[in-house]
Design a protein around this motif. Structure first.
Motif: not given
Length: 757
Positions: A609-616
């Motif tokens: 799902r990627g980074y929680v603190d940098a979703p984009h």
């Protein structure tokens, strides 16, 4: 009569595979004439000749060569002739190859400096790159140079790497197109024949995977698999080999623990056995000596490199132990002969072993400025390097506007040039900075300047007050930020010429890797000050690597990105301000923030799902930039069998380009694709093809993309191979295919793609 390798003693053959000398130590310029040094005489006497000499003309802080003590351009051939006379008369009679660095133009006094490779990647203009290659070759060959060391194989996968500017792109297909064009331009279009008198042999660097270094650290390992190596990092090399490149330079890094200069699978298996390529492999500077971490002594290091496929050293002490390696049974003497034969073959290719060509090789020194055609190409390259990322309707900027131009790169010519650049003459009338170009357009009375900050920190004294004064009453603020690969004559350098312990203000270049990509707060503060004081704020980023752009986008009404655009970069940037039309597209993906790497546009689709603190994590995608034209693919059903693809079959996709502006524009048009192959996780998107198209004002143009094995094939063992698949194609600057994307079907003998659903 020219002697062959079989007629040479073992020691003389060792001399032919050595390139130990730094050329500026072999000949000096004293009292208006070249003087050969005892260093050269001793080396020639030691080996009965010498295969190649590097950098007789090199001028830069590492060599300590300046205009005051270097070889004048018009006397280059004379200096080469003095060296050649010593080599021929004191040795075996074989002449030496003269090798020079050509990173973005000849790195010699008077050499024409071009925009860096990353800037050419923004332009995506294959024909222009080929034309520039031809002009650079003619300039270098007229001075007597035989071999050019040319960057272009490295693929930018981590912008923390200081050498990012030397890469054409993060996309291997674009890099392959441009490196192939470079080889064609510099060597000519005959991939295997003898080079013409105005062409030069190319040694392409670096092979391979240097752009995949751990953490973006220069020379670190590339822990990647065979598919990643082939699809990404060998693709430009394959294109160069197909174009008949004369040589490859083995890189410093290792691939899965095996150093490139000792990698027989790469240097012999892939290059020669799989690709059928013939040429020389040169080790990078001191790369063989660096094998001492994986070998017990210098003789073992030399034996390992030569056995793997290295033919020519570069400054290595280890190659002076080749005879010892043979005597100890570490190295088959036949492999020394093989390497020497390859060096002699290159000498034949450049015409060095033919009497008529020997005379021509030192004839026709350059006179005055580069030809007008060369300068026009260089100016066009600078214009195409400027990417208009954002414009909220403030461009074009009125010529009557009062402009405050501030920032560390607003009036810093050296910051536009990139790494490995020769010193410029004091009386050169051509360069332009953003400040000087604005003054030329708006008048000096309408332009106010303040540096405001250095590249890394705040300036002492009254810098803030000077910025406030420049901004006061201005109609617009142009804030020019970014980095620099500046080298100084009092810097410290490593044994291969890289910056060793970078100067306080150096932010880019070999040896200058960064852990953080965000611009320093001292630079962003200038943008904040401009936002508070000026009604219109235009940010300009001049840099050699991707940076997070979101803080600039938030504070500016318009944003221009220009990867080190060269001496005429200022005029090119101001032309964008004056017209509101950019020249290129981003050649790499710019991350949204630090710590989200990698973010290349062709990373494989993930299930995470990627980074929680940098979703984009993606800030601005490869290929981003405003365009003056709209592009639409024509619908078509395209099917091709894998066998037809193997035999040279192609598919043509057609797009219509509409220009609604009142001016003729030239635009790059990439065609993106996502390949669905059974059992292989697809990449988000890749470049299938790219064309540069000129579209007249208020008119429509047509562009055709002809897709063959390069674009539609799979990759295995470093080469394209046909395999059943479905390839989704589109032109929109999006990460995912839009609803009107086309599908190209590559079928097996039964008509299936393996992707039916």
């Amino acid at each position: 009569m020219t002697r062959s390798s079989s007629e040479l003693s073992l020691r003389e053959r060792v001399g032919q595979i050595n390139q130990r000398l730094k050329g500026w130590e072999a000949v000096e310029w004293v009292d208006g004439a070249p003087r050969v040094t005892d260093v050269l005489r001793r080396e020639v006497d030691r080996w009965g000749g010498i295969g190649a000499i590097y950098g007789v003309l090199r001028a830069d802080p590492w060599s300590q060569v300046r205009w005051s003590n270097g070889i004048p351009p018009e006397r280059s051939a004379e200096a080469y002739a003095a060296v050649q006379e010593v080599v021929r008369t004191r040795g075996s009679g074989l002449p030496t190859l003269f090798v020079e660095e050509v990173p973005h133009g000849l790195m010699a006094l008077g050499g024409t400096t071009l925009p860096v490779n990353l800037a050419l990647g923004a332009g995506m203009d294959v024909d222009l790159v080929e034309g520039l290659g031809a002009e650079v070759a003619a300039e270098a060959r007229a001075r007597g140079t035989h071999v050019a060391l040319v960057s272009g194989l490295d693929v930018l996968r981590d912008p923390r790497w200081g050498r990012a500017e030397e890469c054409f792109s993060e996309d291997p297909a674009l890099a392959a197109l441009l490196v192939e064009a470079t080889v064609r331009g510099m060597q000519g279009r005959n991939p295997h024949g003898q080079l013409a008198h105005n062409r030069i042999a190319v040694v392409a660097k670096h092979l391979a995977g240097q752009g995949a270094g751990i953490g973006g650290r220069n020379g670190s390992g590339a822990p990647i698999g065979r598919r990643e190596l082939g699809e990404i990092h060998l693709r430009p090399a394959y294109a160069a080999a197909r174009a008949g490149v004369s040589g490859f330079m083995a890189a410093y890094n290792d691939i899965d623990g095996v150093p490139c200069s000792a990698n027989a699978d790469l240097l012999t298996g892939v290059l020669r056995e799989d690709w059928g390529w013939e040429g020389i492999v040169m080790a990078d500077g001191t790369a063989v000596d660096r094998l001492r971490d994986s070998t017990p002594d210098p003789a073992s290091a030399a034996a390992l490199a030569i056995t793997a496929g290295v033919d020519l050293s570069l400054w290595d002490e280890a190659f002076t132990h080749v005879e010892e390696a043979v005597e100890r049974g570490l190295l088959d003497q036949a492999l020394v002969t093989r390497a020497a034969d390859r060096v002699l073959a290159l000498k034949r290719r450049v015409g060095l072993l033919e009497e008529a060509q020997q005379e021509h090789a030192v004839a026709g020194p350059p006179e005055g400025r580069p030809p007008r055609e060369f300068l026009e190409l260089a100016h066009r390259a600078a214009a195409q390097s400027c990417v208009l990322v954002q414009d909220d309707g403030v461009l074009p900027l009125s010529a009557s506007a009062v402009v405050a131009v501030i920032g560390p790169n607003a009036d810093d010519l050296e910051a536009q040039l990139g790494d490995y650049t020769p010193p410029r003459p004091d009386d050169d009338p051509q360069p332009s900075t953003v400040r000087s170009a604005l003054e030329a357009r708006h008048g000096t009375g309408h332009v106010r300047y303040a540096q405001g900050a250095s590249h890394r920190s705040r300036l002492p004294g009254h810098a803030a007050e000077q910025v406030d004064a420049a901004l006061s009453g201005a109609d617009a603020a142009v804030v020019v930020l970014g980095g620099t690969s500046r080298r100084r004559y009092d810097d410290d350098f490593a044994d291969n010429g890289a910056v060793d312990g970078p100067a306080p203000d150096t932010t880019n270049g070999e040896g200058v890797d960064l852990s953080r990509l965000a611009l320093p707060e001292s630079q962003l503060d200038l943008l904040r000050a401009a936002r508070a004081a000026a009604p219109v704020v235009i940010a300009v980023l001049i840099d050699g690597r991707p940076r997070p752009l979101e803080p600039l986008v938030a504070l500016a009404d318009a944003l221009i990105v220009a990867p080190f655009p060269g001496p005429n970069g200022g005029a090119a940037i101001v032309d964008v301000l004056a017209t509101g039309v950019g020249g290129g597209l981003l050649p790499a993906t710019f991350p949204s923030t630090d710590g989200v790497l990698p973010v290349a546009h062709d990373e494989r689709r993930e299930t995470a799902r990627g980074y929680v603190d940098a979703p984009h994590p993606v800030g601005r995608l490869f290929g981003s930039g405003t365009s003056a034209v709209s592009v639409r693919l024509r619908p078509v059903e395209a099917t091709l069998t894998a066998q037809a693809l193997r035999e040279g079959g192609t598919v043509t996709l057609t797009a219509d380009l509409v220009n609604d502006t009142d001016r003729t524009v030239s635009v790059p048009v990439p065609l993106y694709g996502r390949r669905h192959e059974l059992g292989v996780r697809p990449r988000r998107r890749s470049v299938l093809a790219v064309e540069r198209v000129q579209v007249a004002a208020r008119s429509t143009a047509v562009v055709r993309f002809i897709l063959g094995l390069d674009g539609l094939g799979s990759w295995a063992d470093g080469r394209p191979v046909p395999a059943p698949a479905e390839v989704v194609a589109w032109t929109a600057p999006s990460h995912d295919p839009p609803s009107d994307a086309l599908v190209v079907r590559i079928t097996d003998q039964e008509g299936g793609t393996g992707w039916e659903h």
